[in-house]
Design a protein around this motif. Structure first.
Motif, PDB file in Angstrom:
ATOM      1  N   ARG A 162      96.543 -48.652 -13.129  1.00 26.37           N
ATOM      2  CA  ARG A 162      97.681 -47.970 -13.751  1.00 26.37           C
ATOM      3  C   ARG A 162      98.455 -47.156 -12.717  1.00 26.37           C
ATOM      4  O   ARG A 162      99.703 -47.126 -12.750  1.00 26.37           O
ATOM      5  N   LEU A 213     100.597 -49.481 -10.579  1.00 23.72           N
ATOM      6  CA  LEU A 213     101.724 -50.063 -11.301  1.00 23.72           C
ATOM      7  C   LEU A 213     102.816 -49.051 -11.609  1.00 23.72           C
ATOM      8  O   LEU A 213     103.977 -49.444 -11.818  1.00 23.72           O
ATOM      9  N   THR A 214     102.489 -47.770 -11.643  1.00 19.75           N
ATOM     10  CA  THR A 214     103.473 -46.763 -12.058  1.00 19.75           C
ATOM     11  C   THR A 214     103.744 -45.705 -11.000  1.00 19.75           C
ATOM     12  O   THR A 214     104.685 -44.931 -11.150  1.00 19.75           O
ATOM     13  N   HIS A 256     103.493 -56.212 -18.888  1.00 18.47           N
ATOM     14  CA  HIS A 256     104.910 -55.897 -18.743  1.00 18.47           C
ATOM     15  C   HIS A 256     105.204 -55.041 -17.520  1.00 18.47           C
ATOM     16  O   HIS A 256     106.358 -54.928 -17.123  1.00 18.47           O
ATOM     17  N   HIS A 257     104.196 -54.452 -16.924  1.00 18.45           N
ATOM     18  CA  HIS A 257     104.398 -53.629 -15.730  1.00 18.45           C
ATOM     19  C   HIS A 257     104.040 -54.363 -14.439  1.00 18.45           C
ATOM     20  O   HIS A 257     104.139 -53.770 -13.358  1.00 18.45           O
ATOM     21  N   ARG A 301     103.159 -53.349  -5.687  1.00 19.42           N
ATOM     22  CA  ARG A 301     104.079 -54.013  -6.605  1.00 19.42           C
ATOM     23  C   ARG A 301     104.901 -55.082  -5.899  1.00 19.42           C
ATOM     24  O   ARG A 301     105.230 -56.115  -6.497  1.00 19.42           O
ATOM     25  N   GLN A 314     110.522 -49.746 -19.093  1.00 20.41           N
ATOM     26  CA  GLN A 314     109.568 -48.640 -19.021  1.00 20.41           C
ATOM     27  C   GLN A 314     109.134 -48.421 -17.579  1.00 20.41           C
ATOM     28  O   GLN A 314     108.963 -49.374 -16.821  1.00 20.41           O
ATOM     29  N   GLY A 315     108.932 -47.163 -17.245  1.00 15.68           N
ATOM     30  CA  GLY A 315     108.409 -46.836 -15.918  1.00 15.68           C
ATOM     31  C   GLY A 315     109.286 -47.383 -14.809  1.00 15.68           C
ATOM     32  O   GLY A 315     110.500 -47.127 -14.764  1.00 15.68           O
ATOM     33  N   GLN A 352     109.858 -50.627 -14.220  1.00 12.85           N
ATOM     34  CA  GLN A 352     110.211 -52.014 -14.503  1.00 12.85           C
ATOM     35  C   GLN A 352     111.650 -52.300 -14.082  1.00 12.85           C
ATOM     36  O   GLN A 352     112.528 -51.444 -14.174  1.00 12.85           O
TER      37      GLN A 352
END
Length: 607
Positions: A83, A86-87, A331-332, A97, A440-441, A443
């Motif tokens: 997590r 990814l963020t 989705h991330h 990423r 989101q985030g 993306q």
């Protein structure tokens, strides 16, 4: 993700004066088309929808879960490390990423291969493309062939440091520090990583036992089961390593559709697309907990029809890729999510092709003209032979028979109603508010093709409704359109419109009221001026441009200045492009009316 509320979603209100409203000049301002946020949730599975995306009175939908018939367990909570990668906003997260496909490939237990892998044709936007058939392979032996490096699942049988060194050599963009963390994470939470480590320990123990007892070494075989947990109807998550695989010592395991790994002397083996371990073995960074993929034995939650009581491949992946109010690794995951979607589509299409092949008799296609023509035109003599022919019916999407049927329908429409009056291109804009607000985030729109296509489909439906039902360009007798995808992955539609006789464009004045090829006055309509500058300027072509052919632009830009519109100039319309001194600056270049792509002011402002 917190519950989303917004005042942006407004009901669509049309008035009687909407008739030919897009042919009334001047157009100063128009309320833009906006569907707001995805804030409508399915009552059965919680999938999020837009307010006008086929909403039902009972808030149940068919795309996500077929109104409760499809029920899959939610994906496990992402590990803290994954997590963060990814963020997060540090360099390590950005690196992960950027090269997420390389990291996944280096840590995967099975490979993703296609007959043709295509590099993204657009340098600014990443698009994953393949040609040909998709294959998944895994190593059939623990030890690689002498003289070759270990790969796939073989890397889980050797020392961690040595394995990561091999991974860095095979995938140069990967950093060994990130690989160390990811490998440690998988060894803790992934059942496939644990069962491989267990087999390694069992092999070492049996080798020591054989040496101590001075007897031949016993063969150790790892079999990855095709079953799903303890109950195939409940789709239990694999919480333990023995739920996804078993280790046999000595004798061969029972003959089933297993993935088998032997100590040595076994070639690379292909994995069946219907094996539930195909997805978790190919995408360990999407399914770190080893969640099972699709298999044909999945049953619907409740049975409505005795003939259709199983979950189809389309239904499974439609459920998986729908966005819900929880954090989604899929989705991330950016570029890796694109690969997963392509893999899922190829799997679903392969199953449809298999069905057509197995049901040629039921589809009644043995006596089609194409087969007769093929046999009649087959070369005579020599070693040529016809072979066995399988025909795709017109119901198979993308088949030559379907395309030819669409072509015949379009020609019949033109024969009945006459030649088309308008050719309209409706292009997806990745900066539409419905796309940007629902990201989101970190993306990017290019990494969410599911969201982009859903928004494009709804806007295209409303656009065609404006043209046909509300007649904003006049009464439409007939229309036809086709949807294509640009090289950068964005969809666009080419639409042909046949207007009623009183609304046909027969004079230069009518053409000027419908189509404009000028830079608008910023003082009169600043919003329209900015939209034309952003979307309707054909920038200077270079040798790398897609429109550059034989030393010039194939669209003949820049055009010539023209004081009036000519309706038939060598079969084309030449729009009015006055030399009025209006210009726009893009980058270091300045553009005037000669570089403007024709547009309709009303439609440009609204969509």
């Amino acid at each position: 993700m917190p519950a989303m509320t917004s005042a942006r979603a407004r009901p669509r209100v049309y008035h009687a004066c909407s008739f030919r409203v897009a042919r009334q000049l001047p157009v100063i301002s128009v309320e833009g088309h906006d569907m707001g946020l995805m804030e409508q949730a399915c009552v059965y599975c919680g999938a999020l929808y837009f307010s006008n995306e086929g909403i039902k009175r009972d808030r149940s939908y068919t795309i996500c879960c077929m109104r409760g018939k499809v029920k899959l367990p939610p994906l496990g909570d992402p590990p803290a490390l994954l997590r963060h990668l990814l963020t997060g906003d540090d360099d390590e997260c950005s690196e992960y990423r950027q090269f997420i496909r390389n990291y996944n490939s280096s840590l995967s237990f099975a490979s993703f291969c296609a007959d043709g892998m295509v590099q993204s044709p657009c340098r600014s936007v990443y698009t994953f493309q393949i040609h040909g058939q998709v294959h998944h392979f895994t190593s059939g032996a623990v030890r690689p062939v002498e003289g070759s490096a270990p790969r796939y699942n073989q890397l889980y049988f050797i020392d961690v440091d040595a394995a990561n060194s091999v991974r860095v050599q095979q995938h140069s963009p990967c950093q060994i520090a990130i690989l160390d963390q990811l490998e440690q994470m998988l060894s803790e939470v992934n059942p496939y990583a644990r069962i491989h480590k267990t087999m390694k320990d069992v092999m070492a123990e049996k080798d020591r036992e054989a040496e101590r007892l001075r007897r031949p070494k016993r063969k150790v075989i790892l079999t990855i089961k095709p079953g799903i947990g303890k109950d195939a109807n409940t789709y239990n998550l694999p919480v333990a390593a023995n739920e996804v695989a078993a280790i046999f010592v000595g004798d061969e395991p029972p003959m089933r559709n297993d993935i088998r790994i032997y100590p040595k002397d076994r070639p690379v083996q292909s994995i069946n697309n219907l094996h539930p371990s195909t997805d978790p073995m190919t995408y360990p960074l999407l399914f770190p907990h080893g969640e099972h993929g699709y298999t044909s034995s999945m049953q619907h939650e409740f049975i409505v029809s005795e003939l259709r009581n199983k979950v189809t491949c389309n239904q499974f992946y439609a459920y998986r890729i729908m966005q819900r109010q929880i954090f989604s690794i899929l989705h991330h995951s950016g570029k890796l999510f694109q690969q997963y979607l392509v893999d899922a589509f190829c799997k679903a299409e392969a199953l449809r092709l298999w069905y057509v092949k197995q049901n040629q008799g039921k589809l009644r296609v043995e006596t089609l003209n194409e087969i007769v023509q093929h046999i009649q035109h087959a070369p005579e003599g020599g070693d040529a032979r016809v072979g066995k022919v399988f025909v795709l019916p017109s119901s198979f999407y993308g088949s030559s028979r379907q395309i030819y049927q669409f072509y015949q329908d379009s020609i019949a429409i033109m024969h009945h109603y006459g030649k088309p009056d308008l050719f309209i291109t409706f292009t997806c804009n990745p900066k539409w508010p419905e796309i940007e607000l629902n990201l989101q985030g970190r993306q990017l729109s290019c990494h969410r093709p599911d969201l982009v296509c859903r928004v494009f489909k709804m806007k295209l439906e409303d656009f065609i409704e404006d043209l046909t039902k509300h007649q904003i360009l006049g009464k439409v007798n007939a229309y036809t359109y086709t949807i294509e995808f640009q090289k950068r992955g964005l969809p666009h539609a080419h639409i042909l419109i046949i207007l009623d006789k009183p609304d046909k464009i027969l004079t230069p004045e009518a053409a000027d009221a419908t189509v404009c090829a000028q830079i608008p006055n910023f003082d009169v309509s600043p919003q329209l001026h900015e939209l034309v500058k952003s979307h309707m300027v054909h920038v200077k072509c270079g040798k790398d441009a897609s429109c550059y052919r034989e030393g010039k632009c194939r669209f003949n830009f820049p055009k010539a200045f023209r004081t009036e519109t000519l309706l038939n100039y060598k079969g084309f319309v030449q729009y009015r492009r006055p030399d009025n001194g209006f210009t726009v600056t893009i980058g270091r270049n300045q553009y005037d009316n000669r570089h403007i792509v024709p547009y309709n002011p009303y439609l440009l402002l609204k969509y």
